[in-house]
Enzyme design. Structure first.
Site, PDB file in Angstrom:
ATOM      1  N   HIS A   1       0.860  -1.183   0.000  1.00  0.00           N
ATOM      2  CA  HIS A   1       0.000   0.000   0.000  1.00  0.00           C
ATOM      3  C   HIS A   1       0.903   1.242   0.000  1.00  0.00           C
ATOM      4  O   HIS A   1       2.011   1.205   0.526  1.00  0.00           O
ATOM      5  CB  HIS A   1      -0.884  -0.053   1.270  1.00  0.00           C
ATOM      6  CG  HIS A   1      -1.827   1.095   1.388  1.00  0.00           C
ATOM      7  ND1 HIS A   1      -1.476   2.273   2.028  1.00  0.00           N
ATOM      8  CD2 HIS A   1      -3.083   1.256   0.941  1.00  0.00           C
ATOM      9  CE1 HIS A   1      -2.501   3.112   1.970  1.00  0.00           C
ATOM     10  NE2 HIS A   1      -3.485   2.516   1.315  1.00  0.00           N
TER      11      HIS A   1
ATOM     12  N   ARG B   1       1.140   3.707   1.774  1.00  0.00           N
ATOM     13  CA  ARG B   1       1.583   4.167   3.091  1.00  0.00           C
ATOM     14  C   ARG B   1       2.786   3.359   3.592  1.00  0.00           C
ATOM     15  O   ARG B   1       3.403   3.693   4.603  1.00  0.00           O
ATOM     16  CB  ARG B   1       0.392   4.085   4.054  1.00  0.00           C
ATOM     17  CG  ARG B   1       0.604   4.649   5.413  1.00  0.00           C
ATOM     18  CD  ARG B   1       0.891   6.137   5.396  1.00  0.00           C
ATOM     19  NE  ARG B   1       1.240   6.572   6.766  1.00  0.00           N
ATOM     20  CZ  ARG B   1       2.437   6.412   7.311  1.00  0.00           C
ATOM     21  NH1 ARG B   1       3.418   5.860   6.624  1.00  0.00           N
ATOM     22  NH2 ARG B   1       2.670   6.805   8.547  1.00  0.00           N
ATOM     23  N   LYS B   2       3.129   2.279   2.888  1.00  0.00           N
ATOM     24  CA  LYS B   2       4.274   1.459   3.313  1.00  0.00           C
ATOM     25  C   LYS B   2       5.535   1.928   2.584  1.00  0.00           C
ATOM     26  O   LYS B   2       5.485   2.860   1.780  1.00  0.00           O
ATOM     27  CB  LYS B   2       3.995  -0.017   3.037  1.00  0.00           C
ATOM     28  CG  LYS B   2       2.602  -0.493   3.386  1.00  0.00           C
ATOM     29  CD  LYS B   2       2.214  -0.361   4.855  1.00  0.00           C
ATOM     30  CE  LYS B   2       0.826  -0.966   5.080  1.00  0.00           C
ATOM     31  NZ  LYS B   2       0.268  -0.707   6.395  1.00  0.00           N
ATOM     32  N   VAL B   3       6.656   1.246   2.820  1.00  0.00           N
ATOM     33  CA  VAL B   3       7.943   1.749   2.323  1.00  0.00           C
ATOM     34  C   VAL B   3       8.076   1.649   0.794  1.00  0.00           C
ATOM     35  O   VAL B   3       8.658   2.517   0.162  1.00  0.00           O
ATOM     36  CB  VAL B   3       9.102   1.049   3.065  1.00  0.00           C
ATOM     37  CG1 VAL B   3      10.454   1.446   2.478  1.00  0.00           C
ATOM     38  CG2 VAL B   3       9.070   1.414   4.546  1.00  0.00           C
TER      39      VAL B   3
END
Ligand SMILES: *Cc1c(COP(=O)(O)O)cnc(C)c1O
Length: 378
Positions: A178, A180-182
């Site tokens: 997603h 929002r992840k790295v």
């Protein structure tokens, strides 16, 4: 001055080109790019196999099924996590049993031990905000008690535990891509495993339980009829996403190192502010800093909320720390009377600060000077 966001993905012309190229091949799902991404991801984390799926929530659902989690079973997991952790247990018909967390935002093994009952089937550890949970201790406990270990590594791509990448240690490790992840594929997920039987079954389940995949059928010079050997799901990742993922994976270590440098600067800048408590990295860990969280000690002049409001007034975004699941309306009824004082305490008093790649020196300094100003002024 424009508002500083909390996070943003690092997507470039490179990823766009990857997606563009796939589109022009006309093979846009369950094709060669998905396979390539799986092979490269497995090689990156150091697992034998990796299975790409539509997101981490579906990865966790399939992990539950493969682990044999069924109705009537209990799965121990944190309440202080994104709600998808507990939801995946529910999808399998089982009951999430919530364990307390410690100052590293991960579940406390002593509390976990106290929660094991004859109904316990699995322990679902979460590497919260990219901070590795103690995998060895949980592997040992699971072996002793005949339980299955599942890792929610949604936030932990690129983090390491005892010198090895998260994804290599156990047999059901679930990742998220997603934004929002790295690293991101828009939406997307991956399960890494060292077990061939798990890999085979996961691939079956993600694609309607179908016995023959599209690549095999396409490559065959004979007619092959597929069978649907069990009730599966449509949890596929597309080749367009996988092509983006391949490009992102090449940058993962570089992004993690850059994030760590920013986190180090924050740590240095905030260490002498008495009301702030910082996460101290364990020497066994190499954290990807998927989120940079500070803990606002209660009892000072600022509360978590007044701090967030002051940051907002200065145009710097913040978010509350990790949520608790047992206090959400969706879980209120079944969790009536459940108290998890530590989880509630950490959840209610922590704040996420902006950290993304690339972040300019001015942006980093702006976060630092704003935090300092607010605490000095208070
Ligand atoms: C983001 C997240 C998930 C869900 O990942 P999706 O890819 O959005 O389904 C699950 N668990 C944790 C701990 C997360 O942070």
């Amino acid at each position: 001055m424009s508002k500083l966001p909390i996070a943003k993905p690092y997507l470039t012309a490179d990823e766009a080109q990857g997606a563009y190229d796939v589109i022009l091949t006309n093979w846009v799902t369950q094709g060669p790019k998905v396979q390539e991404f799986e092979e490269k991801f497995a090689a990156y984390v150091g697992s034998k196999y990796a299975v790409a799926v539509s997101n981490c929530t579906t990865a966790l659902h399939l992990a539950m099924i493969v682990a044999g989690v069924k109705e009537g079973d209990e799965v121990i997991c944190p309440s202080m996590s994104y709600i998808a952790t507990a939801n995946s247990v529910k999808y399998a018909g089982a009951k999430p049993v919530f364990a307390e967390v410690g100052p590293d935002y991960n579940i406390d093994i002593e509390h976990v031990k106290a929660l094991i009952t004859p109904k316990t089937k699995a322990i679902l550890i979460v590497h919260q905000i990219g901070i590795p949970s103690d995998i060895d201790a949980y592997s040992k406990l699971c072996k002793e008690k005949n339980l299955v270990l599942i890792e929610d590594a949604a936030c932990a791509a690129g983090s390491s535990y005892k010198g090895k990448k998260i994804g290599s240690h156990s047999d059901l490790v679930c990742f998220s891509f997603h934004p929002r992840k790295v690293i991101t594929t828009g939406d997307g997920g991956m399960i890494s495993t060292n077990r061939e039987d798990y890999s085979t079954r996961l691939k079956l389940l993600r694609q309607h339980g179908m016995s023959v995949n599209d690549r095999v059928r396409h490559a065959s010079d004979k007619i092959i009829f597929e069978e649907h050997v069990e009730v599966g799901y449509n949890y596929r990742m597309t080749d367009i996403q996988a092509a983006v993922g391949i490009k992102q994976l090449e940058k993962l270590d570089m992004i993690v190192e850059a994030r760590r440098k920013i986190a180090e600067r924050y740590n240095e800048a905030f260490k002498n502010i008495p009301q702030i408590e910082l996460y101290k990295e364990n020497t066994d860990h190499h954290v990807n800093y998927q989120s940079y969280v500070i803990f606002i000690k209660p009892g000072g002049k600022l509360t978590r909320n007044t701090f967030m409001e002051a940051m907002n007034a200065e145009g710097v975004s913040t978010r509350r720390g990790v949520m608790t699941t047992h206090r959400e309306p969706a879980y209120e009824k079944e969790c009536k009377g459940l108290k998890l004082p530590k989880s509630e305490f950490y959840s209610d008093n922590s704040v996420v600060l902006p950290l993304f790649y690339p972040m300019t020196n001015e942006e980093i300094e702006r976060v630092i000077s704003t935090v300092r100003k607010i605490f000095n002024a208070a």
